[in-house]
Motif scaffolding. Structure first.
Motif, PDB file in Angstrom:
ATOM      1  N   ASN A   1     -32.681  13.032   3.098  1.00 38.09           N
ATOM      2  CA  ASN A   1     -33.644  13.451   4.122  1.00 38.09           C
ATOM      3  C   ASN A   1     -32.960  13.570   5.467  1.00 38.09           C
ATOM      4  O   ASN A   1     -31.935  12.944   5.702  1.00 38.09           O
ATOM      5  N   THR A   2     -33.578  14.335   6.367  1.00 34.99           N
ATOM      6  CA  THR A   2     -33.140  14.301   7.759  1.00 34.99           C
ATOM      7  C   THR A   2     -33.828  13.109   8.415  1.00 34.99           C
ATOM      8  O   THR A   2     -35.014  12.869   8.204  1.00 34.99           O
ATOM      9  N   VAL A   3     -33.034  12.371   9.173  1.00 38.82           N
ATOM     10  CA  VAL A   3     -33.553  11.160   9.812  1.00 38.82           C
ATOM     11  C   VAL A   3     -33.682  11.425  11.308  1.00 38.82           C
ATOM     12  O   VAL A   3     -32.758  11.951  11.926  1.00 38.82           O
ATOM     13  N   LEU A   4     -34.828  11.088  11.875  1.00 34.95           N
ATOM     14  CA  LEU A   4     -35.038  11.251  13.318  1.00 34.95           C
ATOM     15  C   LEU A   4     -34.914   9.895  13.991  1.00 34.95           C
ATOM     16  O   LEU A   4     -35.652   8.963  13.649  1.00 34.95           O
ATOM     17  N   ILE A   5     -33.977   9.819  14.915  1.00 34.87           N
ATOM     18  CA  ILE A   5     -33.702   8.532  15.558  1.00 34.87           C
ATOM     19  C   ILE A   5     -33.785   8.677  17.073  1.00 34.87           C
ATOM     20  O   ILE A   5     -33.113   9.550  17.646  1.00 34.87           O
ATOM     21  N   PRO A   6     -34.606   7.854  17.732  1.00 32.50           N
ATOM     22  CA  PRO A   6     -34.651   7.914  19.190  1.00 32.50           C
ATOM     23  C   PRO A   6     -33.278   7.578  19.766  1.00 32.50           C
ATOM     24  O   PRO A   6     -32.517   6.822  19.161  1.00 32.50           O
ATOM     25  N   ASP A   7     -32.968   8.173  20.893  1.00 36.50           N
ATOM     26  CA  ASP A   7     -31.688   7.907  21.547  1.00 36.50           C
ATOM     27  C   ASP A   7     -31.983   7.631  23.016  1.00 36.50           C
ATOM     28  O   ASP A   7     -32.494   8.512  23.692  1.00 36.50           O
ATOM     29  N   PRO A   8     -31.722   6.435  23.528  1.00 36.50           N
ATOM     30  CA  PRO A   8     -31.050   5.297  22.905  1.00 36.50           C
ATOM     31  C   PRO A   8     -31.999   4.444  22.058  1.00 36.50           C
ATOM     32  O   PRO A   8     -33.200   4.459  22.265  1.00 36.50           O
ATOM     33  N   VAL A   9     -31.385   3.685  21.151  1.00 34.17           N
ATOM     34  CA  VAL A   9     -32.160   2.746  20.335  1.00 34.17           C
ATOM     35  C   VAL A   9     -31.225   1.745  19.662  1.00 34.17           C
ATOM     36  O   VAL A   9     -29.998   1.914  19.662  1.00 34.17           O
ATOM     37  N   TYR A  10     -31.818   0.708  19.084  1.00 32.71           N
ATOM     38  CA  TYR A  10     -31.115  -0.335  18.325  1.00 32.71           C
ATOM     39  C   TYR A  10     -30.102   0.322  17.365  1.00 32.71           C
ATOM     40  O   TYR A  10     -30.499   1.149  16.530  1.00 32.71           O
ATOM     41  N   PRO A  11     -28.816  -0.010  17.488  1.00 33.24           N
ATOM     42  CA  PRO A  11     -27.777   0.751  16.780  1.00 33.24           C
ATOM     43  C   PRO A  11     -27.848   0.717  15.255  1.00 33.24           C
ATOM     44  O   PRO A  11     -27.272   1.592  14.600  1.00 33.24           O
ATOM     45  N   VAL A  12     -28.558  -0.246  14.688  1.00 33.25           N
ATOM     46  CA  VAL A  12     -28.589  -0.360  13.218  1.00 33.25           C
ATOM     47  C   VAL A  12     -29.253   0.863  12.570  1.00 33.25           C
ATOM     48  O   VAL A  12     -28.891   1.263  11.461  1.00 33.25           O
ATOM     49  N   TYR A  13     -30.213   1.472  13.258  1.00 26.48           N
ATOM     50  CA  TYR A  13     -30.884   2.648  12.676  1.00 26.48           C
ATOM     51  C   TYR A  13     -29.847   3.733  12.381  1.00 26.48           C
ATOM     52  O   TYR A  13     -29.819   4.315  11.308  1.00 26.48           O
ATOM     53  N   LEU A  14     -29.029   4.004  13.384  1.00 28.15           N
ATOM     54  CA  LEU A  14     -28.045   5.081  13.222  1.00 28.15           C
ATOM     55  C   LEU A  14     -26.951   4.664  12.240  1.00 28.15           C
ATOM     56  O   LEU A  14     -26.664   5.382  11.273  1.00 28.15           O
ATOM     57  N   ASP A  15     -26.347   3.496  12.491  1.00 26.60           N
ATOM     58  CA  ASP A  15     -25.204   3.093  11.671  1.00 26.60           C
ATOM     59  C   ASP A  15     -25.554   3.039  10.185  1.00 26.60           C
ATOM     60  O   ASP A  15     -24.781   3.486   9.342  1.00 26.60           O
ATOM     61  N   SER A  16     -26.731   2.485   9.859  1.00 24.46           N
ATOM     62  CA  SER A  16     -27.050   2.342   8.435  1.00 24.46           C
ATOM     63  C   SER A  16     -27.264   3.718   7.791  1.00 24.46           C
ATOM     64  O   SER A  16     -26.941   3.915   6.621  1.00 24.46           O
ATOM     65  N   ASN A  17     -27.779   4.673   8.556  1.00 17.47           N
ATOM     66  CA  ASN A  17     -27.956   6.020   7.992  1.00 17.47           C
ATOM     67  C   ASN A  17     -26.644   6.779   7.910  1.00 17.47           C
ATOM     68  O   ASN A  17     -26.444   7.564   6.989  1.00 17.47           O
ATOM     69  N   LEU A  18     -25.754   6.528   8.870  1.00 15.64           N
ATOM     70  CA  LEU A  18     -24.425   7.150   8.771  1.00 15.64           C
ATOM     71  C   LEU A  18     -23.699   6.606   7.544  1.00 15.64           C
ATOM     72  O   LEU A  18     -23.040   7.339   6.811  1.00 15.64           O
ATOM     73  N   MET A  19     -23.816   5.307   7.316  1.00 18.17           N
ATOM     74  CA  MET A  19     -23.166   4.693   6.152  1.00 18.17           C
ATOM     75  C   MET A  19     -23.671   5.321   4.855  1.00 18.17           C
ATOM     76  O   MET A  19     -22.961   5.369   3.846  1.00 18.17           O
ATOM     77  N   ALA A  20     -24.936   5.774   4.889  1.00 18.97           N
ATOM     78  CA  ALA A  20     -25.512   6.384   3.686  1.00 18.97           C
ATOM     79  C   ALA A  20     -25.262   7.894   3.658  1.00 18.97           C
ATOM     80  O   ALA A  20     -25.711   8.581   2.731  1.00 18.97           O
TER      81      ALA A  20
END
Ligand code: MLT
Length: 395
Positions: free
Chosen positions: A122-141
């Motif tokens: 899926n495409t993930v929508l992430i607010p910027d800036p935000v708690y870094p775990v949202y982005l990092d965990s999706n990049l890892m996936a």
């Protein structure tokens, strides 16, 4: 070695934001052992667990010392006594949950990262800036990420206006009150997100870790919004209000209505947790139950009040010095604009060197955080008073 690695790790920054800060501070203190550092960086609480919590935990320890009351593995999704306490907590917001929709775990951070396992491409929508775990965990996936810029212009509260939302459902992260900006979505704004998610077949992952800091009537839970059960998972934690950052207890709500690809997300999350997680310790769950009791709630609100006093002390120095900032009202974080031409990390170094204060560079929370800086109100009154005095000189 000849094993193949997860190539996605190449696109994740070398070091986790708070590890990077810790290592820079360690370097600085090694070079300046005389410096009296004040840590207003990571949002870690400083007040102890409250009496209701510690007495419940002591009683639970005593039970664990007796053969007749000893407990081994906890039920995989949480003891009934805690699930019932969580349900009562939601009832205060007018939200009814089923016991089987609540999953107790060891932290919002773990759940935010782990829940990505349920989703495909899926495409993930992430607010910027935000708690870094949202982005990092999706990049890892290896997922596609699109950012929702949170800027001064939109009050740091991005909305779905202008999003395509055609053909595919998004995974959408919302954190309210927001970490790091302290911005809070009101009812109408959340209703717009819920409407968008339902219309486009998207899923909202709502991070409510800071809900106890809301002071202005904004929703504490996404489920206060009509239609949210059909499109949202909610993650909440006792870290920031009950002081459980080291004790570890949180929960995730996955409503029974949520289905995708013919599968129930609630069943999938249950399957994932039962397979990979062995539950939160009995003693901790008893402490959590106590934190959610009427007496525990009163005590935790006392902790929140204490930290918010810090927030207003920091805010008043910034106001006095003409520094632009937001947050610190329904949030334990102050989000300030770096002064001069400093980038976030330059400001970090200057504040550390000149005032011996550690904060968090906004750029660590996303590109739109560049030029901003976060201070936490989770320090002690004494440390915050001292920090306020130093900031008065610094600015
Ligand atoms: C923060 O400082 O942003 C948070 O405390 C970190 C966390 O909750 O893991």
């Amino acid at each position: 070695m000849k094993i193949k690695i997860n190539e996605n790790y190449r696109s994740v920054g070398k070091s986790y934001l708070f590890s990077e800060i810790a290592s820079r501070v360690a370097k600085f203190t090694a070079a300046h052992p005389e410096a009296r550092i004040i840590r207003l960086g990571i949002g870690d609480v400083t007040l102890p667990l409250t009496p209701a919590v510690t007495s419940a935990m002591s009683a639970a320890v005593a039970e664990m010392a007796e053969k007749s009351t000893f407990r081994g593995y906890a039920p995989e999704f949480g003891y009934d006594f805690l699930l019932e306490a969580i349900k009562r907590r939601y009832a205060r917001f007018g939200v009814a949950l089923g016991t089987s929709e609540i999953f107790v775990s060891d932290g919002a951070k773990s759940d935010v990262g782990n829940i990505t396992e349920l989703f495909g491409d899926n495409t993930v929508l992430i607010p910027d800036p935000v708690y870094p775990v949202y982005l990092d965990s999706n990049l890892m996936a290896g997922r596609r990420v699109e950012f929702l810029p949170a800027t001064e212009e939109n009050g740091f509260l991005p909305m779905p206006d202008g999003l395509r939302g055609e053909g595919e459902g998004y995974i959408i992260y919302i954190c309210s009150p927001n970490n790091p900006t302290g911005a809070v979505y009101d009812r109408e704004m959340l209703a717009a997100w819920v409407d968008f998610a339902n219309r486009t077949g998207s899923l909202i992952i709502f991070d409510a870790a800071y809900e106890a800091y809301i002071s202005d009537g904004c929703p504490h839970s996404i489920y206060e919004i009509e239609g949210a059960r059909g499109c949202a998972v909610e993650i909440c934690s006792l870290s920031k209000d009950a002081g459980f950052t080291g004790t570890r207890c949180s929960w995730t709500v996955v409503p029974a209505e949520l289905t995708a690809g013919g599968m129930s997300l609630c069943e999938m999350w249950g399957r994932r947790q039962a397979t990979k997680f062995n539950g939160v310790p009995y003693v901790v769950q008893r402490g959590a139950e106590a934190a959610l009791s009427d007496r525990g709630r009163e005590e935790c609100l006392g902790l929140v009040k204490y930290y918010m006093e810090n927030a207003s002390k920091l805010a008043s120095v910034l106001r006095e010095r003409g520094v632009t900032f937001t947050g610190g009202v329904s949030s334990p974080y102050i989000w300030l604009k770096c002064t001069g031409t400093d980038s976030s990390w330059e400001f970090f170094d200057r504040l550390l060197t000149e005032a011996n204060i550690v904060g968090t560079p906004g750029a660590g929370f996303g590109k739109c955080g560049e030029g901003y800086f976060r201070l936490t109100a989770f320090g002690s009154h004494e440390a915050t008073d001292e920090a306020a005095a130093r900031l008065r000189t610094f600015f």
